[in-house]
Design a protein around this motif. Structure first.
Motif, short mmCIF file in Angstrom:
data_model
loop_
_atom_site.label_atom_id
_atom_site.label_comp_id
_atom_site.label_asym_id
_atom_site.label_seq_id
_atom_site.Cartn_x
_atom_site.Cartn_y
_atom_site.Cartn_z
N ILE A 132 93.90 56.23 86.08
CA ILE A 132 94.24 57.61 85.77
C ILE A 132 95.59 58.05 86.35
CG2 ILE A 132 93.03 58.69 87.75
CD1 ILE A 132 92.04 60.79 85.59
N ASN A 133 95.95 57.60 87.54
CA ASN A 133 97.21 58.06 88.12
C ASN A 133 98.40 57.53 87.34
OD1 ASN A 133 98.58 59.55 90.23
ND2 ASN A 133 99.30 57.56 90.94
N GLY A 134 98.37 56.25 87.00
CA GLY A 134 99.45 55.69 86.20
C GLY A 134 99.52 56.28 84.81
N LEU A 135 98.36 56.65 84.26
CA LEU A 135 98.35 57.28 82.94
C LEU A 135 98.93 58.69 82.99
CD1 LEU A 135 94.96 56.12 81.37
CD2 LEU A 135 97.25 55.16 81.05
N TYR A 136 98.62 59.42 84.05
CA TYR A 136 99.26 60.73 84.21
C TYR A 136 100.78 60.58 84.21
CZ TYR A 136 95.74 64.37 85.00
OH TYR A 136 94.77 65.31 84.83
N ASP A 137 101.25 59.57 84.94
CA ASP A 137 102.70 59.36 85.03
C ASP A 137 103.28 59.02 83.66
OD1 ASP A 137 105.12 58.84 86.92
OD2 ASP A 137 105.06 57.11 85.59
N ALA A 138 102.63 58.11 82.92
CA ALA A 138 103.12 57.74 81.60
C ALA A 138 103.12 58.93 80.66
CB ALA A 138 102.26 56.61 81.03
N HIS A 139 102.05 59.73 80.71
CA HIS A 139 101.94 60.87 79.81
C HIS A 139 103.02 61.89 80.09
CE1 HIS A 139 99.79 63.14 76.82
NE2 HIS A 139 99.59 64.16 77.63
N ARG A 140 103.27 62.16 81.37
CA ARG A 140 104.27 63.16 81.72
C ARG A 140 105.70 62.64 81.51
NH1 ARG A 140 103.02 66.35 87.09
NH2 ARG A 140 104.26 67.88 85.95
N SER A 141 105.82 61.31 81.39
CA SER A 141 107.12 60.70 81.09
C SER A 141 107.31 60.50 79.59
CB SER A 141 107.25 59.35 81.80
OG SER A 141 107.15 59.50 83.20
N MET A 142 106.35 60.93 78.79
CA MET A 142 106.38 60.79 77.34
C MET A 142 106.45 59.33 76.91
SD MET A 142 108.85 64.01 76.27
CE MET A 142 108.78 63.60 74.53
N ALA A 143 105.80 58.46 77.68
CA ALA A 143 105.78 57.03 77.38
C ALA A 143 104.58 56.71 76.51
CB ALA A 143 105.72 56.23 78.68
N PRO A 144 104.77 56.10 75.34
CA PRO A 144 103.63 55.81 74.45
C PRO A 144 102.78 54.66 75.00
CG PRO A 144 105.67 54.96 73.51
CD PRO A 144 106.06 55.75 74.73
N VAL A 145 101.62 54.99 75.50
CA VAL A 145 100.71 54.01 76.11
C VAL A 145 99.32 54.20 75.54
CG1 VAL A 145 99.56 53.30 78.25
CG2 VAL A 145 102.01 53.79 78.26
N LEU A 146 98.69 53.11 75.15
CA LEU A 146 97.29 53.15 74.76
C LEU A 146 96.47 52.52 75.88
CD1 LEU A 146 95.60 52.67 71.41
CD2 LEU A 146 94.71 51.41 73.35
N ALA A 147 95.49 53.26 76.38
CA ALA A 147 94.61 52.77 77.44
C ALA A 147 93.22 52.51 76.88
CB ALA A 147 94.54 53.78 78.58
N LEU A 148 92.72 51.33 77.14
CA LEU A 148 91.35 50.99 76.78
C LEU A 148 90.47 51.21 78.00
CD1 LEU A 148 89.12 49.80 75.00
CD2 LEU A 148 89.88 47.51 75.72
N ALA A 149 89.58 52.20 77.91
CA ALA A 149 88.63 52.48 78.98
C ALA A 149 87.29 51.90 78.57
CB ALA A 149 88.52 53.98 79.23
N SER A 150 87.01 50.70 79.07
CA SER A 150 85.73 50.07 78.74
C SER A 150 84.60 50.91 79.32
CB SER A 150 85.72 48.65 79.30
OG SER A 150 84.59 47.96 78.85
N HIS A 151 83.41 50.79 78.70
CA HIS A 151 82.33 51.71 79.03
C HIS A 151 81.02 50.94 79.23
CE1 HIS A 151 80.66 55.56 79.62
NE2 HIS A 151 80.78 56.10 78.43
N ILE A 152 80.05 51.61 79.83
CA ILE A 152 78.73 51.03 80.06
C ILE A 152 78.03 50.79 78.71
CG2 ILE A 152 78.55 52.13 82.32
CD1 ILE A 152 76.60 54.15 81.01
N PRO A 153 76.92 50.05 78.69
CA PRO A 153 76.20 49.85 77.43
C PRO A 153 75.89 51.17 76.73
CG PRO A 153 75.31 48.41 79.11
CD PRO A 153 76.29 49.30 79.80
#
Length: 580
Positions: free
Chosen positions: A83-104
């Protein structure tokens, strides 16, 4: 032919969008995706030591290329680390796709082991955040996520349960052409004409440029020449606008120097070009203000505007410049150029000259020598804190160098993981992480990533055994420094222990040779420079409203140590000022 799984289809979509690496840490819910990557020659799994580093690395890739990059985290705690790195990417307008794997999927909502709700957790740091709860949502959800990340500039998050990832993808699913680049946005003729009238009616025009001037250097210079305007910049605009700039008056803001503040406050028309400059105390109260930005939500959120122009800076200036009258009166420009040169001349020598015998080493001197020795096309990643100051004042842009950091989000520990992403893009290009000892220690495990992948990142460590910026914030607030000291190891020896090249520098005379030996080394290298934590002073004039909030320190912590080669540029620009 075996049917494709959801995981395999997901990976194929990433590849079609231009993604060549997926940064992350493996985990059970991610296994179907990681295995799909193992069997796909077009994409690599990059194993970092902490998911936060994965997001920073992906964000750095995206900032440097403007293209989509990707990261992943396993269910619960794994993806939470992103989440911290994603906040940074988002606020820097960097196009990033994050895959958040999930429980069953059958266990969602039951308080299951490691259960979180990533489709809710990441909403504030993304343009798009959705859960795939059925294979029938493929391939629409990841395609939509990609279009949001690229089209709007920022993060998209896809939450994918491990059991869904392992299921067969739907047959004859529709896959459409993906958006992989953003268009330019041209303002309408009405806005261009209104802006031209305001420019022609103004006597003293100043330009203040941010990261939105990327790719618009020639257009900004042509416009400044036509209207005889001084050109200042914010920190994120430095790399795009300062080089080859005969109208340069420096930087405004908490790390400012030169005459940028005077130029923006003594003009009668201020043009904010591609900047979401957050410190409105540095902006004028009595001038007309125009803002040009490709993000309409940025227009007017920092200051009251007399005209808001939604458009790309380059396209806007291409349309505007021929419409405004050419000027010959340089009095305002020349006045600001003189002020800029005087401001730099007055402070240029304190910490960068005659320091060969002074210990601990002045950090300003380290940054100045680093600027000399680094490659002309180097990528610098810069830790938050005092290293932002050194980068802002001593790194010389030239149109080929890049400087990235957590300049908007302001996170610690960004430089090393961002260097990982930058180096994966091009192993032959020099990548230099300007790290602080606090930042390096926080994500020090990524040294192992450098060694594992033989990434030739060069870490220049400003090692003052303290959280220097925090210490200064306490001082400025009248508080005694507390909890800011670091008991550090010999970081060079630590680097050697994990398989990197390490050298420790305690005397100024050894610095240049140590940097050269590190730069010659073919693999990862760390130069541990023991620096003086007390090398700063308070400038004579600061307005009270400028020193509130974060880095009160930074506005009061203006260096007496000068601004590197910028004084030569200022001297050079003075040649254009007519002598009486």
């Amino acid at each position: 032919m075996a049917k494709q799984t959801v995981a395999e289809q997901f990976v194929d979509i990433l590849v079609r969008a231009g993604v060549r690496r997926l940064y992350g840490v493996v985990g059970d819910s991610l296994n179907p995706v990681v295995d799909a990557i193992r069997r796909n020659a077009a994409i690599d799994w990059i194993q970092v030591r902490h998911e936060e580093a994965a997001a920073f690395a992906a964000g750095a890739e995206a900032q440097l290329t403007g293209k989509l990059a990707a990261c992943a985290g396993s269910c619960g705690p794994g993806n939470l680390h992103l989440i911290n790195g994603l906040y940074d990417a988002h606020r820097s307008m960097a196009p990033v796709l994050a895959l958040a794997s999930h429980i069953p999927s059958s266990e969602i909502g039951s308080g299951y082991f490691q259960e979180t709700h990533p489709d809710q957790l990441f909403r504030e740091c993304s343009h798009y955040c959705e859960l795939i709860s059925s294979p029938q949502q493929m391939p629409r959800v990841p395609q939509t996520a990609i279009q949001h990340a690229i089209g709007r500039g920022g993060v998209s998050v896809v939450a994918l349960p491990g059991d869904i990832a392992a299921k067969p993808a739907p047959e004859r699913a529709e896959e459409h052409a993906l958006v992989t680049a953003r268009p330019t946005v041209r303002p309408g003729d009405t806005e261009i004409d209104a802006l031209a009238r305001m420019v022609d009616e103004a006597d003293r025009i100043a330009l203040f440029c941010g990261s939105g001037t990327a790719g618009a250097h020639d257009e900004v210079m042509a416009f400044a020449e036509r209207v005889k305007s001084p050109v200042g910049h914010a920190l994120r605009g430095k790399e795009w606008i300062q080089f080859d700039n005969p109208y340069d008056v420096g930087m405004s803001g908490l790390l400012g120097y030169g005459a940028a503040y005077e130029a923006t406050n003594e003009c009668d028309l201020l043009m904010l070009l591609g900047t979401d400059f957050p410190y409105n105390a540095f902006l004028p109260d009595d001038a007309k203000i125009v803002q040009v930005d490709v993000r309409p939500e940025h227009l007017g959120r920092r200051s009251k505007l007399d005209l808001a122009v939604w458009g790309d800076v380059r396209e806007t200036l291409r349309c505007l410049t021929p419409k405004v009258r050419a000027r010959t009166d340089r009095r305002f420009l020349d006045k600001m150029l003189k002020k800029h040169a005087e401001a730099l001349e007055g402070v240029v020598s304190a910490y960068t000259r005659k320091v060969e015998k002074r210990t601990p080493i002045h950090p300003e001197y380290v940054a100045s020598v680093l600027d000399d020795e680094a490659a002309e096309d180097a990528v610098f990643t810069v830790d938050t804190g005092m290293n932002n100051v050194w980068a802002a004042r001593y790194l010389t842009p030239n149109g080929r160098r890049r400087v990235i950091g957590s300049f908007t989000h302001g996170s610690m520990a960004n430089a090393l993981p961002q260097a990982v992403g930058a180096q994966f893009l091009d192993r032959k290009r020099q990548v230099v992480a300007m790290s602080g000892d606090g930042g390096l220690a926080m994500l020090m495990g990524e040294l192992l990533t450098l060694v594992q992948y033989e990434l030739p990142v060069k870490i220049v460590l400003f090692d003052n055994s303290s959280l220097g910026m925090v210490e200064l914030e306490m001082m400025v607030s009248g508080l005694p420094a507390y909890g800011t000291g670091n008991r550090n190891p010999d970081f060079a020896a630590l680097a050697e222990a994990v398989g990197a090249y390490g050298v420790r520098v305690e005397k100024p005379k050894d610095l240049r040779g140590a940097l050269r030996s590190a730069f010659r080394h073919k693999g990862p290298a760390l130069v541990d420079v023991v620096t003086d934590p007390n090398a700063l002073s308070i400038p004579p004039r600061i307005r009270a409203e400028m020193v509130t909030g974060f880095a009160l320190s930074a506005s009061k912590v203006v260096l007496e140590g000068g601004v590197g080669k910028m004084v030569q540029m200022a001297r050079s620009n003075l040649r254009n000022v007519p002598r009486p």
